[in-house]
Design an enzyme around this catalytic site. Structure first.
Site, PDB file in Angstrom:
ATOM      1  N   GLY A 114       0.838  -1.214   0.000  1.00 17.42           N
ATOM      2  CA  GLY A 114       0.000   0.000   0.000  1.00 17.42           C
ATOM      3  C   GLY A 114       0.865   1.252   0.000  1.00 17.42           C
ATOM      4  O   GLY A 114       0.439   2.316   0.464  1.00 17.42           O
ATOM      5  N   GLY A 116       1.759   2.771  -2.644  1.00 17.25           N
ATOM      6  CA  GLY A 116       1.413   3.609  -3.804  1.00 17.25           C
ATOM      7  C   GLY A 116       2.212   3.271  -5.047  1.00 17.25           C
ATOM      8  O   GLY A 116       2.643   4.179  -5.774  1.00 17.25           O
ATOM      9  N   SER A 117       2.385   1.963  -5.326  1.00 20.26           N
ATOM     10  CA  SER A 117       3.185   1.591  -6.499  1.00 20.26           C
ATOM     11  C   SER A 117       2.525   2.071  -7.800  1.00 20.26           C
ATOM     12  O   SER A 117       3.222   2.494  -8.726  1.00 20.26           O
ATOM     13  CB  SER A 117       3.437   0.081  -6.542  1.00 20.26           C
ATOM     14  OG  SER A 117       2.223  -0.605  -6.406  1.00 20.26           O
ATOM     15  N   SER A 118       1.189   2.045  -7.867  1.00 20.51           N
ATOM     16  CA  SER A 118       0.509   2.456  -9.115  1.00 20.51           C
ATOM     17  C   SER A 118       0.717   3.943  -9.390  1.00 20.51           C
ATOM     18  O   SER A 118       0.989   4.339 -10.529  1.00 20.51           O
ATOM     19  CB  SER A 118      -0.998   2.202  -9.025  1.00 20.51           C
ATOM     20  OG  SER A 118      -1.250   0.922  -8.570  1.00 20.51           O
ATOM     21  N   ALA A 120       3.152   5.824  -8.144  1.00 24.53           N
ATOM     22  CA  ALA A 120       4.580   6.092  -8.375  1.00 24.53           C
ATOM     23  C   ALA A 120       4.968   5.712  -9.807  1.00 24.53           C
ATOM     24  O   ALA A 120       5.725   6.437 -10.464  1.00 24.53           O
ATOM     25  CB  ALA A 120       5.435   5.347  -7.356  1.00 24.53           C
ATOM     26  N   ASP A 161      -1.475  10.468  -3.344  1.00 17.72           N
ATOM     27  CA  ASP A 161      -0.326   9.591  -3.601  1.00 17.72           C
ATOM     28  C   ASP A 161       0.488  10.084  -4.805  1.00 17.72           C
ATOM     29  O   ASP A 161       1.721   9.993  -4.827  1.00 17.72           O
ATOM     30  CB  ASP A 161      -0.775   8.131  -3.789  1.00 17.72           C
ATOM     31  CG  ASP A 161      -2.087   7.993  -4.550  1.00 17.72           C
ATOM     32  OD1 ASP A 161      -2.597   9.012  -5.066  1.00 17.72           O
ATOM     33  OD2 ASP A 161      -2.607   6.875  -4.642  1.00 17.72           O
TER      34      ASP A 161
END
Ligand code: MEV
Length: 329
Positions: A114, A116-118, A120, A161
């Site tokens: 969680g 925030g890979s999407s 980033a 994010d």
């Protein structure tokens, strides 16, 4: 830039993961939150190719050389790849471009945390393309195109994010990016515990939306209390008053529990770190799993870390207020 027979240029970009400190869920409704960038990063390399194909490799999320044309339907591709392709499509549409690309992504952190890979990865792609094609973009312009992309793929979200991946540091953010203000604070002393359970942000945001539809006045009061906590936390952060931040974290957690987004596992980690001497603790992000954070003082750091492990959590070492998106040389 390197040229050979085929036109080929390559660029490397990285952006930080994030941790929500205060104000989750309320921020979806235009209220403020505080988010910090962490020192674990998403890394993206993009190479220009002279055909019209987009090739994506993201081994962290099981994507191995996925090939698509810009005109292809994205409906049935993996979610991780949707962020990559939609970012490229939106950027190309804005500047009327169509070149082929080879995209490789690699993350320092698991996409289950969680962190925030999407968002980033979206920020990295747009930043890389703007450099590759010489289209100068300010931070707000970058934010707008990335936020639009995340909303297209995910349907819901406040954009906090995205802002964190771009600005870095610790920021005070108002839903949709109406205000993005850096907070001048030392690195925030937090311990992170991962529950081992991957949460689905959209499901949790929708759950709160249903509750809000059922109980509008009560939820309004809860969100306005959250908003008050966020404003007080911002002040406490500016004077590095971590004891007060801990108390505010406990209050924020109580309100998140009242929204039904905390879980037994999150509560176990939160209560055990409080018993081990944390100034305060709360879930971080959408809830339903993912991570919790505890504010610590130096003398009880070890005890809190052990207590998280004893309660069945996975301790994740992070430093906060990391640098925002950057070109890697
Ligand atoms: C999720 O990490 C935080 C939420 O507030 C959603 C969002 O702000 O996009 C629940």
């Amino acid at each position: 830039m390197k040229n050979n027979n085929h036109l080929r240029c390559k660029i490397k970009v990285s952006a930080p993961g994030k941790l929500m400190l205060f104000g989750e869920h309320a921020v979806v409704y235009g209220l403020p939150c505080i988010v910090t960038a962490v020192d674990q990063r998403m890394r993206v390399e993009i190479e220009l190719s002279n055909d019209k194909l987009i090739r994506v490799s993201s081994p962290d999320v099981g994507i191995d050389n996925l090939e698509l044309k810009l005109s292809d339907n994205l409906k049935n591709i993996p979610k991780g790849a949707k962020f990559v392709f939609t970012s490229i499509k939106n950027f190309y549409k804005k500047y009327n471009l169509s070149s082929g690309l080879i995209v490789k992504t690699k993350s320092d952190f698991s996409s289950s945390f969680g962190f925030g890979s999407s968002s980033a990865v979206t920020v990295c792609i747009v930043k890389a393309l703007s450099e590759l094609f010489g289209k100068k973009m300010g931070r707000k312009q970058l934010f707008d195109i990335c936020f639009q992309t995340v909303l297209e793929v995910q349907g819901v979200g406040s954009g906090f994010d995205i802002a964190s991946a771009i600005w870095g540091g610790t920021i005070y953010f108002i839903g949709g990016g109406k205000k993005i203000l850096p907070i001048s604070t030392k690195s925030v002393p937090i311990v992170v515990g991962y529950t081992g359970i991957k949460a689905d942000t959209s499901d949790l945001v929708n759950k709160v939306a249903l509750l809000r539809r059922d109980q509008p006045e009560t939820i309004k009061l809860i969100f306005s209390a959250v908003s008050m906590i966020v404003k007080k936390a911002r002040k406490a952060m500016e004077i590095n008053d971590f004891k007060s931040l801990g108390r505010l974290a406990d209050m924020n957690q109580g309100l998140l529990d009242s929204l039904g987004v905390s879980t037994q596992k999150l509560n176990d980690l939160i209560f055990s770190s409080r018993m081990a001497g944390a100034y305060g603790a709360k879930l971080s992000g959408a809830g339903g799993g993912d991570c919790m954070i505890a504010f610590y003082s130096k003398n009880n750091l070890e005890r809190i870390r052990d207590s998280i492990k004893k309660a069945g959590g996975i301790f994740i070492p992070v430093k906060t207020s990391a640098e925002g998106v950057r070109i890697e040389r």
